[in-house]
Design a protein around this motif. Structure first.
Motif, PDB file in Angstrom:
ATOM      1  N   UNK A 309       7.945   1.163  -6.278  1.00  0.00           N
ATOM      2  CA  UNK A 309       6.718   1.917  -6.500  1.00  0.00           C
ATOM      3  C   UNK A 309       5.530   0.969  -6.445  1.00  0.00           C
ATOM      4  N   UNK A 310       4.531   1.330  -5.655  1.00  0.00           N
ATOM      5  CA  UNK A 310       3.311   0.533  -5.552  1.00  0.00           C
ATOM      6  C   UNK A 310       2.161   1.448  -5.196  1.00  0.00           C
ATOM      7  N   UNK A 311       0.952   1.006  -5.513  1.00  0.00           N
ATOM      8  CA  UNK A 311      -0.252   1.774  -5.241  1.00  0.00           C
ATOM      9  C   UNK A 311      -1.021   1.095  -4.120  1.00  0.00           C
ATOM     10  N   UNK A 312      -1.529   1.878  -3.191  1.00  0.00           N
ATOM     11  CA  UNK A 312      -2.301   1.316  -2.088  1.00  0.00           C
ATOM     12  C   UNK A 312      -3.625   2.056  -1.940  1.00  0.00           C
ATOM     13  N   UNK A 313      -4.586   1.387  -1.325  1.00  0.00           N
ATOM     14  CA  UNK A 313      -5.850   2.010  -0.943  1.00  0.00           C
ATOM     15  C   UNK A 313      -6.388   1.275   0.271  1.00  0.00           C
ATOM     16  N   UNK A 314      -7.118   1.992   1.102  1.00  0.00           N
ATOM     17  CA  UNK A 314      -7.652   1.456   2.349  1.00  0.00           C
ATOM     18  C   UNK A 314      -9.118   1.870   2.400  1.00  0.00           C
ATOM     19  N   UNK A 315      -9.994   1.010   1.949  1.00  0.00           N
ATOM     20  CA  UNK A 315     -11.397   1.380   1.787  1.00  0.00           C
ATOM     21  C   UNK A 315     -12.260   0.131   1.765  1.00  0.00           C
ATOM     22  N   UNK A 316     -13.569   0.330   1.937  1.00  0.00           N
ATOM     23  CA  UNK A 316     -14.550  -0.760   1.839  1.00  0.00           C
ATOM     24  C   UNK A 316     -14.216  -1.916   2.780  1.00  0.00           C
ATOM     25  N   UNK A 317     -13.536  -1.599   3.895  1.00  0.00           N
ATOM     26  CA  UNK A 317     -13.159  -2.630   4.837  1.00  0.00           C
ATOM     27  C   UNK A 317     -12.003  -3.490   4.376  1.00  0.00           C
ATOM     28  N   UNK A 422       9.252   0.886   0.356  1.00  0.00           N
ATOM     29  CA  UNK A 422       7.906   0.590  -0.161  1.00  0.00           C
ATOM     30  C   UNK A 422       7.172  -0.489   0.606  1.00  0.00           C
ATOM     31  N   UNK A 423       7.899  -1.334   1.331  1.00  0.00           N
ATOM     32  CA  UNK A 423       7.244  -2.427   2.040  1.00  0.00           C
ATOM     33  C   UNK A 423       6.406  -1.946   3.214  1.00  0.00           C
ATOM     34  N   UNK A 424       6.665  -0.757   3.724  1.00  0.00           N
ATOM     35  CA  UNK A 424       5.876  -0.232   4.838  1.00  0.00           C
ATOM     36  C   UNK A 424       4.553   0.308   4.297  1.00  0.00           C
ATOM     37  N   UNK A 425       3.451  -0.262   4.780  1.00  0.00           N
ATOM     38  CA  UNK A 425       2.130   0.194   4.320  1.00  0.00           C
ATOM     39  C   UNK A 425       1.241   0.625   5.479  1.00  0.00           C
ATOM     40  N   UNK A 426       1.617   0.299   6.711  1.00  0.00           N
ATOM     41  CA  UNK A 426       0.857   0.734   7.887  1.00  0.00           C
ATOM     42  C   UNK A 426       1.812   1.370   8.891  1.00  0.00           C
ATOM     43  N   UNK A 427       1.402   2.513   9.445  1.00  0.00           N
ATOM     44  CA  UNK A 427       2.077   3.102  10.592  1.00  0.00           C
ATOM     45  C   UNK A 427       1.213   2.824  11.827  1.00  0.00           C
ATOM     46  N   UNK A 428       1.808   2.184  12.827  1.00  0.00           N
ATOM     47  CA  UNK A 428       1.057   1.819  14.026  1.00  0.00           C
ATOM     48  C   UNK A 428       1.422   2.744  15.172  1.00  0.00           C
ATOM     49  N   UNK A 429       0.401   3.354  15.773  1.00  0.00           N
ATOM     50  CA  UNK A 429       0.619   4.345  16.825  1.00  0.00           C
ATOM     51  C   UNK A 429       0.515   3.773  18.224  1.00  0.00           C
ATOM     52  N   UNK A 452       2.441  11.522   0.904  1.00  0.00           N
ATOM     53  CA  UNK A 452       2.141  10.896  -0.383  1.00  0.00           C
ATOM     54  C   UNK A 452       2.623   9.446  -0.474  1.00  0.00           C
ATOM     55  N   UNK A 453       2.986   8.856   0.651  1.00  0.00           N
ATOM     56  CA  UNK A 453       3.597   7.529   0.621  1.00  0.00           C
ATOM     57  C   UNK A 453       2.632   6.369   0.524  1.00  0.00           C
ATOM     58  N   UNK A 454       1.315   6.639   0.570  1.00  0.00           N
ATOM     59  CA  UNK A 454       0.354   5.551   0.451  1.00  0.00           C
ATOM     60  C   UNK A 454       0.351   4.630   1.651  1.00  0.00           C
ATOM     61  N   UNK A 455       0.408   5.222   2.859  1.00  0.00           N
ATOM     62  CA  UNK A 455       0.444   4.425   4.080  1.00  0.00           C
ATOM     63  C   UNK A 455      -0.683   4.850   5.008  1.00  0.00           C
ATOM     64  N   UNK A 456      -1.416   3.873   5.533  1.00  0.00           N
ATOM     65  CA  UNK A 456      -2.469   4.156   6.506  1.00  0.00           C
ATOM     66  C   UNK A 456      -1.853   4.264   7.886  1.00  0.00           C
ATOM     67  N   UNK A 457      -2.407   5.156   8.698  1.00  0.00           N
ATOM     68  CA  UNK A 457      -1.938   5.300  10.070  1.00  0.00           C
ATOM     69  C   UNK A 457      -3.090   4.985  11.010  1.00  0.00           C
ATOM     70  N   UNK A 458      -2.803   4.188  12.018  1.00  0.00           N
ATOM     71  CA  UNK A 458      -3.840   3.779  12.956  1.00  0.00           C
ATOM     72  C   UNK A 458      -3.209   3.217  14.213  1.00  0.00           C
ATOM     73  N   UNK A 459      -3.914   2.290  14.850  1.00  0.00           N
ATOM     74  CA  UNK A 459      -3.455   1.705  16.094  1.00  0.00           C
ATOM     75  C   UNK A 459      -4.224   0.424  16.311  1.00  0.00           C
ATOM     76  N   UNK A 460      -3.761  -0.367  17.260  1.00  0.00           N
ATOM     77  CA  UNK A 460      -4.551  -1.533  17.627  1.00  0.00           C
ATOM     78  C   UNK A 460      -5.890  -1.063  18.170  1.00  0.00           C
ATOM     79  N   UNK A 461      -6.930  -1.839  17.886  1.00  0.00           N
ATOM     80  CA  UNK A 461      -8.317  -1.509  18.215  1.00  0.00           C
ATOM     81  C   UNK A 461      -8.771  -0.336  17.346  1.00  0.00           C
ATOM     82  N   UNK A 462      -9.110   0.812  17.903  1.00  0.00           N
ATOM     83  CA  UNK A 462      -9.511   1.998  17.125  1.00  0.00           C
ATOM     84  C   UNK A 462     -10.737   1.716  16.254  1.00  0.00           C
TER      85      UNK A 462
END
Length: 983
Positions: A309-317, A422-429, A452-462
């Motif tokens: 269990x861990x808490x994540x946030x993706x904000x303020x750069x 829990x180690x996965x925190x980014x999904x790369x598209x 609800x898994x606390x994971x950001x989804x994105x891609x290279x660049x974007x």
């Protein structure tokens, strides 16, 4: 129940539930296979004679012998068959039987008792089949898999190839190179997380409503439950939480449920739990979650999920882990994570060994490249405390049609399969930007299966696509005040571990090597010292723009790659040597440089220090000595005599020029700004080579006689006192006795010495691998070399119980977790070094309507004048008057142009000079003057510098906003400006 899962089939038969079946069993289906490279007719039939085929235990790539012997594009491809006879106890026929393949490369047609049950083709993800009713319970069964790892493999249904089946990055270890499991359950059961073919999603465990200081969170579990009984069933959903010491933390229930025959439902339960240990970087604290179905208070089905269990946030750069900012620093690692003469098919302890080394170098994230890693590496990262960015399947561009649908299918399957890790925190598209519409489609998949898994989804660049929750370019510096941007691969230079420097055997001149596609490739033929220096310089670019340096910050980056890889290369060898370790995971100097620079969440611990190289040279040698340190000053001593303080560059590098070698000791001491000693490192001159030393490296659980377990022996040439001789290059002859298979090591020479029992040490050290057989006993490896005292090392492999082709011993069971870094520290992880000054408005010499593009937090837009020197100026007005200490600029053509600039604060000159080319941002250090307006003016024509605008592959490198005005000398183009005062 879990204590029975490792004891064998027939013990399980004694644990009977309300329906007369064991509650659940996951069995190891790896033992007892045979493999044949070729396509014999009738190999799928039960009566086919496979007695001449090779006996193996999975996982096993049929072309493993050529891993690192041949270049990626020359790895053998074609058809290979795998076959196995097995028996299932008769009582399981009353329940459900599923098979789970963790993957096949590239495609596999699966036959059971001569019948085709399915074909899997994407070469990446796990899949499964329902074998219920197809198994001859109590009798002999034959499973056969026809695999095809052709580079140009195409789907049988529509003829489409797969974008990621690529000769550059996806090392082609063919066949059943991953684990296979059998699952037994009753007919009221929780489904498996295997969407392809089964269409099921399994169990989902997550936490929310965190109280980090109080150690509390709400723990939620949900399971997809199916009733294949002949009538309705009433049951209770129960969740048991056990900690790392196997102590029950909480048992809680959901609501009583009823399922009709043939019905499937999602059932849930949740509870507030206190006293939690939160998973963190270098702190792989895991809980065992058992989800049960109870009928009349008796368990009829149990699924065990190991998670944290861990808490994540993706904000303020920035990226936040457990409410603390963590700057990304780690590795872009090839998903194959391969080893010589083995490929990717290593036992779980070796995955831990490799992945934990990333943590020991103070890396905090691994970005697996292009395709989803196998489950074993994902679970390994959970244990060692290494965060992950998980791709699906891609190559270097966005695609349409069926190939885009393939990418979505892999992402769907990967999220469902791995959402409890829990180690996965980014999904790369994608390994390149994708369209906003495609990003929305991928985000919808994440929201459906892992909301609800606390994971950001994105891609290279974007960089400018709001739908992406993170992004970042390759190689360059990106900054943001909103979503985190981190470099997805940087510092791609290559260097062999064999080459210390130009003054050490074999005296390789730095950069010497063949051209690559007719272009100079010296950056890809570095020595260790040069490679380490480059790593320091490149990381400093990102660290300079770290959290704490402003409102817009870099969230870090990952160095490509961690270990040398059997993939695309630009240097002299036939494999990629960008690793901070070699292929056997022996560290290079770059490994220790990162260990110094990365020892912190943002700001590194100032006690880190590493003295680059060794101290064994020929008399008369004079050379530069390099120290990587996190202190403010470094002093060097030779045999106790001070040579003074080193010249500092890139913050972490200290250089001592033209140091004369003398036998004895060289020592570096680092100090803080006040002169207080922080740390020291030293190197000693080793004596003449006298002996061989062998050191065993094996699983903490010992060597298993299962036909798949591996062990290593490290071989060193040492002097009479036992010191490693750092310039030794002796060829060592190995011999082996006992029930094992020789896999050997790697060195430079014919075939890279793959599988050879004659292997040279490099820089005084090398390693070899052995594989156990399915027979227990003592294994002895001996080593000899001319003029050196011989050595030997031994192992005793332990028997593994296999009954009817099934084993209750799961390969990863019992492996320890890494808690070395401790829980997430309290307090802020960075020091605020400067404060941003808000811009209220701006005027410009031309195109004033677009001047806000120079401070809009968008690196894909810019302000540019009309190309005339008289209009090459911008004036910014601050919201409040302030002392100005620095002006930070991202200028167009930042890689290739130098701009002569004059900066004024309220009309007073504070800077007059040239910008420097780089990977993004230039900082103009200003004379501190208080004011409200800042004017930036081009004082003369800008000039280009001699640099290639393309990669060696021919791909155009980024250089800012593409406009075609790079030769216009009167042009001033500002992508982003930031104005700061010191804190």
């Amino acid at each position: 129940m879990k204590k029975y899962l490792v004891t064998g089939v027939f013990v399980l038969s004694a644990i009977i539930n309300a329906f007369g079946l064991p509650p659940r069993a996951k069995m190891n289906f790896n033992p007892g296979w045979k493999v044949f490279a070729g396509d014999p007719k009738g190999a799928e039939t039960t009566g086919f004679d496979d007695t001449a085929w090779k006996d193996i235990t999975l996982p096993h790539a049929w072309n493993e012998d050529d891993a690192f012997r041949k270049s990626i594009d020359q790895l053998p491809t074609g058809i290979a068959w795998y076959r196995k006879h097995f028996r299932v106890p008769a009582f399981y026929a009353r329940g459900k039987i599923f098979i789970e393949f963790e993957g096949v490369r590239q495609a596999g047609e699966v036959y059971l008792n001569g019948k085709l049950i399915g074909r899997h083709e994407n070469g990446v993800m796990a899949f499964g089949f329902d074998l219920t009713g197809l198994i001859k319970a109590g009798g002999d069964n034959v499973i056969a898999v026809r695999t095809d790892n052709a580079w140009d493999y195409k789907e049988k249904s529509g003829g489409s190839g797969f974008q990621w089946n690529d000769k550059n990055f996806n090392a082609n270890y063919g066949g059943l190179s991953k684990n296979v499991w059998l699952h037994f359950s009753g007919r009221l059961f929780q489904t498996l997380p295997l969407y392809t073919f089964l269409g099921t999603t399994g169990t989902y465990v997550y936490a929310d409503s965190f109280d980090m200081q109080g150690g509390e969170a709400n723990i939620h579990a949900s399971s997809e439950v199916r009733n294949e009984q002949s009538g309705p069933v009433n049951f209770m959903y129960q969740v048991e939480v056990r900690d790392l010491q196997d102590k029950v933390v909480r048992i809680f229930n959901g609501k009583q449920k009823s399922l009709q025959a043939g019905e499937t439902q999602i059932v849930t339960a949740s509870s507030r739990i206190s006293g939690l240990h939160f998973w963190s970087w270098g702190y792989g604290y895991l809980y065992t979650i058992t989800t049960r179905l109870l009928v009349n208070n008796r368990p009829v089905d149990e699924v065990i999920t190991r998670t944290g269990f861990r808490k994540t946030a993706f904000k303020n750069g920035m990226f936040y882990l457990n409410d603390r900012v963590l700057m990304v620093h780690g590795y872009g690692q090839r998903t194959s994570n391969e080893w010589p003469a083995v490929g990717l098919s290593v036992p779980p302890w070796m995955s831990d060994y490799s992945n934990r080394l990333m943590v020991e170098s103070n890396g905090n994230l691994v970005r697996w490249m292009h395709i989803t890693p196998w489950k074993q590496d994902i679970e390994s990262c959970d244990r060692v405390g290494l965060l992950q960015a998980m791709p699906a399947g891609d190559a270097e561009k966005d695609v349409e049609g069926r190939r885009w649908e393939q990418r979505k299918e892999v992402m769907r399957d990967a999220i469902i399969y791995n959402r409890n890790n829990p180690s996965i925190v980014f999904y790369e598209c994608g390994n390149e930007s994708i369209s906003a519409a495609h990003m929305k489609e991928m985000k919808a998949i994440r929201n459906q299966y892992d909301p609800y898994g606390g994971r950001a989804i994105g891609s290279r660049e974007m960089l400018d696509i709001p739908e992406a929750e993170y992004g970042g370019e390759m190689l360059y510096i990106n900054k943001s005040a909103t979503k985190p941007l981190w470099a997805t691969e940087y510092s791609r230079d290559e260097g062999l571990r064999k080459y210390w420097d130009e003054y050490s055997p074999p005296y390789h001149k730095n950069g010497t090597g063949p051209l690559y596609k007719g272009t100079d490739a010296s950056d890809y033929n570095r020595n260790q010292d040069s490679h380490a220096i480059e790593n320091v310089a490149r990381w400093f670019d990102y660290w300079h723009e770290r959290p704490g340096t402003g409102e817009r910050v870099s969230s870090g980056g990952v160095n490509i790659i961690f270990s040398d890889s059997n993939t695309h290369f630009r240097g002299e060898e036939n494999y990629r040597r960008s690793g901070e370790t070699d292929a056997m995971r022996i560290p290079k100097d770059g490994f220790f440089a990162h260990k110094v620079m990365w020892n912190g969440w943002v700001d590194p611990d100032n006690t880190g220090i590493h003295l680059v190289g060794h101290w064994n040279y020929r008399p008369g040698t004079r050379k530069n000595i390099y120290v990587v340190a996190a202190g403010e000053k470094v002093e060097l001593f030779v045999n106790g005599r001070s040579l003074g303080m080193g010249n500092r560059s890139s913050h972490f590098l200290f250089t001592f020029n033209d140091v004369e070698w003398q036998p004895g000791t060289i020592k570096a001491i680092s100090y803080d700004g006040a002169g207080k000693k922080l740390a020291e490192a030293q190197l000693k001159t080793a004596g003449e080579p006298a002996a061989i030393r062998l050191t065993p490296i094996q699983s903490p659980l010992g060597l298993k006689a299962d036909g798949a377990d591996l062990a290593m022996a490290e071989v060193e040439v040492v002097d009479a006192a036992g010191n490693r001789c750092p310039t030794a290059m002796d060829t060592i002859h190995f011999s082996m006795t006992g029930p094992a298979e020789w896999r050997g090591g790697i060195a430079q020479g014919a075939g890279n010495f793959i599988l050879s029992k004659d292997l040279p040490v490099e820089c005084g050290v090398n390693r070899v691998i052995i594989r156990s057989l399915a027979k227990a006993g003592k294994i002895v490896v001996s080593a000899t070399a001319a003029g050196l005292k011989p050595a030997s090392v031994s192992w005793v492999s332990a028997p593994v119980k296999v009954t009817g082709g099934l084993s209750g011993e799961l390969p990863a069971a019992g492996l320890p977790v890494n808690l070395g870094r401790g829980p997430t520290p309290a307090g802020q992880s960075y020091t605020v070094s400067r404060l941003p000054l808000k811009i209220a408005s701006a005027t410009a010499g031309a195109n004033e309507s677009n001047v806000t593009a120079s401070f809009d937090d968008n690196e894909l837009s810019d302000w540019v004048n009309d190309g005339k020197a008289a209009t090459a100026w911008v004036k910014y007005e601050l919201k409040e008057a302030s002392v100005v200490n620095e002006v930070v600029l991202k200028l167009n053509n930042f890689r290739t142009r130098i701009y002569p600039l004059r900066i004024l604060v309220d009309g007073q000159e504070v800077f007059n000079g040239n910008t420097a080319t780089g990977l993004g941002y230039f900082t103009a250090v200003c004379k501190p003057v208080k004011g409200k307006t800042i004017t930036i003016r081009l004082t003369a024509g800008s000039t280009g510098v001699t640099t290639t605008g393309t990669e060696l592959s021919g791909k155009k490198l980024d250089d800012g906003v593409a406009r075609g005005d790079q030769d216009a000398k009167g042009t001033l183009s500002i992508i982003e400006v930031e104005i700061y005062k010191a804190n």
